[in-house]
Scaffold this motif. Structure first.
Motif, PDB file in Angstrom:
ATOM      1  N   ARG A 263      61.566  40.777   9.442  1.00 20.08           N
ATOM      2  CA  ARG A 263      61.115  40.523   7.909  1.00 20.08           C
ATOM      3  C   ARG A 263      60.489  39.110   7.805  1.00 20.08           C
ATOM      4  N   PHE A 264      60.601  38.181   8.936  1.00 19.72           N
ATOM      5  CA  PHE A 264      59.945  37.353   8.825  1.00 19.72           C
ATOM      6  C   PHE A 264      58.379  37.020   9.424  1.00 19.72           C
ATOM      7  N   ALA A 265      58.146  38.243  10.108  1.00 20.88           N
ATOM      8  CA  ALA A 265      56.775  38.243  10.824  1.00 20.88           C
ATOM      9  C   ALA A 265      55.731  38.287  10.129  1.00 20.88           C
ATOM     10  N   GLN A 266      54.783  37.426  10.211  1.00 19.89           N
ATOM     11  CA  GLN A 266      53.268  37.392   9.620  1.00 19.89           C
ATOM     12  C   GLN A 266      52.505  38.246  10.765  1.00 19.89           C
ATOM     13  N   ALA A 267      51.254  38.652   9.866  1.00 19.60           N
ATOM     14  CA  ALA A 267      50.125  39.334  10.861  1.00 19.60           C
ATOM     15  C   ALA A 267      49.714  38.098  11.792  1.00 19.60           C
ATOM     16  N   GLY A 268      49.394  38.625  12.947  1.00 23.13           N
ATOM     17  CA  GLY A 268      49.043  37.829  14.222  1.00 23.13           C
ATOM     18  C   GLY A 268      47.432  37.357  13.728  1.00 23.13           C
ATOM     19  N   ARG A 269      47.267  35.845  14.480  1.00 21.56           N
ATOM     20  CA  ARG A 269      46.121  35.466  14.458  1.00 21.56           C
ATOM     21  C   ARG A 269      44.753  36.335  15.108  1.00 21.56           C
ATOM     22  N   ARG A 270      45.076  36.979  16.177  1.00 22.55           N
ATOM     23  CA  ARG A 270      44.115  37.635  16.934  1.00 22.55           C
ATOM     24  C   ARG A 270      43.065  36.856  17.601  1.00 22.55           C
ATOM     25  N   VAL A 271      43.373  35.587  18.104  1.00 25.66           N
ATOM     26  CA  VAL A 271      42.520  34.702  18.627  1.00 25.66           C
ATOM     27  C   VAL A 271      42.417  35.415  20.000  1.00 25.66           C
ATOM     28  N   LEU A 272      43.369  35.799  20.713  1.00 23.64           N
ATOM     29  CA  LEU A 272      43.143  36.465  22.039  1.00 23.64           C
ATOM     30  C   LEU A 272      43.381  38.018  22.084  1.00 23.64           C
ATOM     31  N   LEU A 273      43.277  38.584  21.145  1.00 21.85           N
ATOM     32  CA  LEU A 273      43.426  40.055  20.786  1.00 21.85           C
ATOM     33  C   LEU A 273      42.243  40.549  20.055  1.00 21.85           C
ATOM     34  N   ALA A 274      41.836  41.738  20.321  1.00 18.32           N
ATOM     35  CA  ALA A 274      40.744  42.415  19.716  1.00 18.32           C
ATOM     36  C   ALA A 274      41.313  43.671  19.221  1.00 18.32           C
ATOM     37  N   ALA A 275      41.358  43.953  17.931  1.00 17.29           N
ATOM     38  CA  ALA A 275      41.987  45.097  17.054  1.00 17.29           C
ATOM     39  C   ALA A 275      41.052  46.333  17.487  1.00 17.29           C
ATOM     40  N   ARG A 276      41.853  47.389  17.591  1.00 17.16           N
ATOM     41  CA  ARG A 276      41.422  48.820  17.696  1.00 17.16           C
ATOM     42  C   ARG A 276      42.065  49.616  16.889  1.00 17.16           C
ATOM     43  N   TYR A 277      42.186  49.281  15.677  1.00 19.63           N
ATOM     44  CA  TYR A 277      43.113  49.920  14.994  1.00 19.63           C
ATOM     45  C   TYR A 277      42.605  51.126  14.405  1.00 19.63           C
ATOM     46  N   ASP A 278      41.404  51.515  14.587  1.00 18.32           N
ATOM     47  CA  ASP A 278      40.582  52.898  14.266  1.00 18.32           C
ATOM     48  C   ASP A 278      41.303  53.901  15.133  1.00 18.32           C
ATOM     49  N   LEU A 279      41.973  53.462  16.359  1.00 16.68           N
ATOM     50  CA  LEU A 279      42.561  54.846  17.204  1.00 16.68           C
ATOM     51  C   LEU A 279      43.600  55.432  16.246  1.00 16.68           C
ATOM     52  N   ALA A 280      44.308  54.659  15.559  1.00 15.22           N
ATOM     53  CA  ALA A 280      45.339  55.245  14.582  1.00 15.22           C
ATOM     54  C   ALA A 280      44.987  56.202  13.584  1.00 15.22           C
ATOM     55  N   ASP A 281      43.423  56.132  13.449  1.00 16.66           N
ATOM     56  CA  ASP A 281      42.775  57.620  12.494  1.00 16.66           C
ATOM     57  C   ASP A 281      42.610  58.640  13.063  1.00 16.66           C
ATOM     58  N   LEU A 282      42.819  58.709  14.459  1.00 14.95           N
ATOM     59  CA  LEU A 282      42.395  60.196  15.267  1.00 14.95           C
ATOM     60  C   LEU A 282      43.547  60.988  14.698  1.00 14.95           C
TER      61      LEU A 282
END
Ligand code: B12
Ligand code: SF4
Ligand code: SF4
Length: 383
Positions: A263-282
């Motif tokens: 419950r305390f977690a905030q979304a990440g900064r994604r400096v060292l990550l590249a999102a591929r959230y599009d995959l969840a739309d398959l």
């Protein structure tokens, strides 16, 4: 040379790591890991048996190691990304971590920079440190607990008070002697790696696991874990586990998602990550219809590509069987004649589970391979 821990920490945080913690290398760890291996909980991940000594002793990995710098990278997506919820969605589910360009590659870029920081601030050379993310012979959660980065939950995850369960772990083993960070609470001193240290009476994760893969607090039996079965297992998924897999297409986050520490977690900064959230739309049909060319194109540079097309199709068949995907019967019947025996077996299971045996008639009509027919005989036993 005395190392300035806070200067190093500040520089590594600036590189994009969300947690930077220091542990002192000491003897006497690893009994928990050995007991886990002796119980057979590693399934067929025999590379873990081969590296058990190293996992218990960083000095065998980096000669002269004095410190472990434990690093965490927050991968919680923003709420709007809609990625990977376990409830209320007809789409197949992906473990959240998988919805990125391969984190082994992107976090490694940060680790290379981290090494340069050590060279610059501590006067060491490349021979004085080694870094890993996930794949090294290092017990990452044990060292993270030692460093006070968080605590090991009853779900066996390293849980941070700031980021909940949603942290990738990485580390630098080095000959540089840093002062160790404090444990997660004063009460944790000497008990840092005890599972469930800050769980209290909560048992949500143990109760929620769909395949009862947590036989004891803090212990995962990989043989029953959906994450193992859908990612690491390259062959047949045991029939008795398939129903519990539900619509988990790749990996599983159930024991993570139910944890109140998130419950305390905030979304990440994604400096060292590249999102591929599009995959969840398959959609499930999108996945079932993947060709080798399309698979290579869609999953290029992701960790998912390592499960290979046959592994993903196998998982998709299980999901189809579990989710009454009658609209996919045509493609399932085609997959029942796929070149991979593993895909064929799970496609037949799915069609049978949907109560549509007649759909198999077409797929089986052209069969000449005796071996394949024998395999079907096994799969055609009552579901
Ligand atoms: C094998 C493995 C798996 C296996 C087994 C999981 C398990 N719980 O052991 C499978 C395939 C099932 C799996 C699944 C997942 N995994 Co995995 N996995 C690993 C891997 C490669 C080794 C873990 C291991 O050694 N397991 C054996 C058990 C006994 O060891 P352990 O959990 O580390 O805990 C023991 C030690 O800490 C030891 N110990 C006790 N005290 C001390 C003290 C010291 C100093 C030391 C050294 C050790 C030690 O005893 C502990 C308890 O027995 C690590 C990467 C790594 N190099 O560590 C990633 C890792 C643990 N996985 C990770 C992730 C993200 C997952 C999944 C969430 C993926 C998904 N969504 O599908 C699931 C979660 C399932 C779960 N509840 O654990 C992350 C976890 C991050 C975090 N915040 O905890 C890691 C760290 C990878 C990474 N670099 O980010 N995983
Ligand atoms: S990842 Fe899923 S299957 Fe594995 S222990 Fe957690 S809830 Fe159970
Ligand atoms: S769900 Fe509850 S028991 Fe499980 S790790 Fe979180 S706090 Fe601990």
């Amino acid at each position: 040379m005395a190392a300035d821990r806070e200067a190093v920490r500040a520089r590594l945080l600036a590189l994009g790591f969300d947690e930077v913690r220091f542990a002192e290398v000491g003897p006497g760890f690893g009994a928990g890991l050995r007991a886990w291996l002796d119980a057979g909980y590693q399934a067929d991940m025999h590379w873990m048996d081969r590296t058990v000594e190293k996992r218990a002793d960083p000095g065998l990995v980096q000669p002269g190691a004095r410190s472990v710098i434990m690093l965490g990278v927050n991968y919680l997506p923003p709420k709007t990304a809609g990625a990977g919820s376990s409830t209320g969605t007809p789409r197949p589910l992906w473990a959240r971590y998988a919805l990125h360009a391969d984190y082994h590659d992107t976090i490694k870029e940060g680790l290379v920079q981290a090494g340069r920081v050590l060279e610059e601030l501590c006067g060491v050379t490349r021979a004085d440190y080694r870094y890993y993310v996930d794949t090294g012979p290092v017990s990452e959660r044990g060292w993270a607990a030692r460093s006070g980065l968080g605590f090991i939950g009853k779900n066996s995850m390293m849980i941070s008070r700031r980021h909940g369960n949603w942290l990738f772990l990485a580390e630098v083993l080095t000959t540089v002697a840093f002062a160790a960070d404090e444990p997660v609470t004063p009460a944790a001193a000497g008990r840092e790696t005890e599972p469930g240290l800050l769980c209290g009476k909560c048992t949500r994760c143990l109760d929620a696991c769909p395949t009862q893969a947590l036989p004891r607090p803090g212990v995962v039996d990989a043989r029953r874990c959906i994450s193992y079965q859908t990612i690491e297992n390259k062959g047949i998924i045991p029939r008795e586990l398939r129903a519990g897999i539900g619509n988990h297409l790749y990996g599983c986050d159930v024991c993570l998602e139910v944890c109140p520490w998130n419950r305390f977690a905030q979304a990440g900064r994604r400096v060292l990550l590249a999102a591929r959230y599009d995959l969840a739309d398959l959609t499930l049909r999108d996945v079932l219809e993947l060709t080798p060319e399309r698979f290579a194109e869609v999953f290029r540079k992701t960790a998912i590509k390592r499960v290979k097309l046959a592994g993903l199709l196998r998982n998709a068949c299980v999901v189809a069987g579990n989710t009454a995907a009658h609209d996919c019967l045509d493609v399932l019947a085609r997959l029942a004649a796929h070149t991979s025996p593993v895909v064929r077996a799970h496609a037949v299971w799915a069609v049978r589970r949907l109560g549509a045996d007649e759909a198999l008639a077409t797929a089986r009509a052209g069969e000449t391979d005796a071996l394949v027919l024998a395999e079907y005989a096994a799969e055609l036993a009552p579901v």
